[in-house]
Every structure is written in C-alpha cells, then in structure tokens.
Design a protein around this motif. Sequence first.
Motif, PDB file in Angstrom:
ATOM      1  N   ASN A  83       4.915  -6.611  -5.084  1.00 56.96           N
ATOM      2  CA  ASN A  83       4.612  -5.480  -4.211  1.00 56.96           C
ATOM      3  C   ASN A  83       3.819  -5.958  -3.002  1.00 56.96           C
ATOM      4  O   ASN A  83       3.041  -6.913  -3.098  1.00 56.96           O
ATOM      5  CB  ASN A  83       3.790  -4.434  -4.975  1.00 56.96           C
ATOM      6  N   GLN A  84       3.981  -5.288  -1.886  1.00 56.29           N
ATOM      7  CA  GLN A  84       3.149  -5.484  -0.704  1.00 56.29           C
ATOM      8  C   GLN A  84       2.018  -4.467  -0.819  1.00 56.29           C
ATOM      9  O   GLN A  84       2.262  -3.262  -0.716  1.00 56.29           O
ATOM     10  CB  GLN A  84       3.959  -5.247   0.568  1.00 56.29           C
ATOM     11  N   ILE A  85       0.788  -4.935  -1.066  1.00 61.38           N
ATOM     12  CA  ILE A  85      -0.364  -4.047  -1.264  1.00 61.38           C
ATOM     13  C   ILE A  85      -1.369  -4.383  -0.168  1.00 61.38           C
ATOM     14  O   ILE A  85      -2.111  -5.349  -0.271  1.00 61.38           O
ATOM     15  CB  ILE A  85      -0.954  -4.243  -2.682  1.00 61.38           C
ATOM     16  N   GLU A  86      -1.384  -3.576   0.881  1.00 60.51           N
ATOM     17  CA  GLU A  86      -2.102  -3.962   2.095  1.00 60.51           C
ATOM     18  C   GLU A  86      -2.771  -2.765   2.771  1.00 60.51           C
ATOM     19  O   GLU A  86      -2.206  -1.677   2.844  1.00 60.51           O
ATOM     20  CB  GLU A  86      -1.099  -4.596   3.063  1.00 60.51           C
ATOM     21  N   GLY A  87      -3.998  -2.983   3.256  1.00 58.82           N
ATOM     22  CA  GLY A  87      -4.704  -1.993   4.070  1.00 58.82           C
ATOM     23  C   GLY A  87      -5.232  -0.796   3.303  1.00 58.82           C
ATOM     24  O   GLY A  87      -5.485   0.252   3.887  1.00 58.82           O
ATOM     25  N   ASN A  88      -5.411  -0.935   1.992  1.00 57.68           N
ATOM     26  CA  ASN A  88      -5.927   0.142   1.160  1.00 57.68           C
ATOM     27  C   ASN A  88      -7.439  -0.007   1.010  1.00 57.68           C
ATOM     28  O   ASN A  88      -7.989  -1.075   1.241  1.00 57.68           O
ATOM     29  CB  ASN A  88      -5.275   0.081  -0.226  1.00 57.68           C
ATOM     30  N   THR A 148      -3.653   3.226   1.927  1.00 59.80           N
ATOM     31  CA  THR A 148      -4.157   4.290   1.057  1.00 59.80           C
ATOM     32  C   THR A 148      -5.659   4.399   1.297  1.00 59.80           C
ATOM     33  O   THR A 148      -6.410   3.496   0.946  1.00 59.80           O
ATOM     34  CB  THR A 148      -3.880   3.964  -0.420  1.00 59.80           C
ATOM     35  N   TYR A 149      -6.047   5.497   1.897  1.00 58.50           N
ATOM     36  CA  TYR A 149      -7.440   5.610   2.325  1.00 58.50           C
ATOM     37  C   TYR A 149      -7.825   7.070   2.468  1.00 58.50           C
ATOM     38  O   TYR A 149      -7.168   7.828   3.164  1.00 58.50           O
ATOM     39  CB  TYR A 149      -7.608   4.921   3.683  1.00 58.50           C
TER      40      TYR A 149
END
Length: 188
Positions: free
Chosen positions: A146-151, A116-117
């Motif tokens: 949850n997998q919350i990655e690369g935001n 998310t970016y």
Amino acid sequence: LWTDAITLNSCYDSHIIGNTITGVTSTGIDLSNSDDIIIELNDISGCEEDGIYVYDSDRITVRDNDVSGNGGGLTLSLCLDGDVYDNTFDGNSDHGVSLLNGASDNEIHNNEIINTYGTNEVIEWGDGISIGASGGSCIRNVIKRNQIEGNYRGIYTHWNDVNYIYLNNIKYNDDDASGSLTEYSSQT
C-alpha cells in the motif's frame, strides 16, 4: 436526519458497482450481515461518516473505488476473508482503512491511503490504517504493497495481535507506525 446512500442487510452474492455518492449525512455504502459481496468502481465523497462501512460480513471484495473526503474511508467490523485492493482513500478525516471488532484474515493490498487528517484546532488525528480500535482481536490480516502517505499516523495498532504488515510504502506521515506493533517489515 441521518441517511445512508446505499444500505444492504442480509444480502448474498451481490454487486455494488459504478455509483457516484456525494454529500450523504451518514454512510455512503452501509453493508451488514451479508456475504460474497463485490463493491467496485464507486466514487464516494463528502459523507459525514464512512464512505464504506461493512459489519459482520464475510468474503467482501472492495476494489477500484475512490473514497475521498469522508469522515472515514472504509471500515471492516467483524468481517472475515475480505479482499481490499486498488482503491484510493484520500483526504478522509478519521481513517483510510479501519479493521475493528475481530476483523480477521482480510487482505489489504495495492491501495493508495493518503492525507488522512482531522483536526478540531485543539487536537489532531487520522490513521491511514487502524487495526483493532474496539473490541475483539483482529488477527492474521495481511497489509501489503500500500502507499501510506501524508496521514497523521500511517499505521496504528491498538492491540498486540498477529497481523502481517510488509512491503508498504510508508512515508511523510506525522508518525509512520505506532501503537502495539511488534513488527512491520518484509515477510520472507
């Protein structure tokens, strides 16, 4: 001209299943004043606003959807007792999942919320999960597994409300967790 792909208002016990929604000038699925709705197995991409936006609706189930490359992923605004699980929110610019305006007692679990970016070459933004961005306390929401990655930001809370954030895999975000978080860890 702003148009939604699917709009439901004042509907009950309905299902939105198996749709492919691409390139909408507003929201993919726009739901308001409706209860006991199931949204599942939809592929939603390229919407200028949210892939799924739910307002003033209770007991909403959002499962097994791919919501990718939209202005936002999913917003629950003034919603109670929702269940959001097994979805992929990938490459949305504003948020993966947003809880607003008193959204409470919802469970957000087993989702992949990644990449998310947003940027306008001056500032950057994008929350994997955003809680309480506008009016009203969002309380007793459970955010787990949850997998919350690369935001840009993994989890951002705007107020110091009581929510339960635990057992998530939060990594490789520019900022993993910020705002008014009092605790995010394993619940015992």
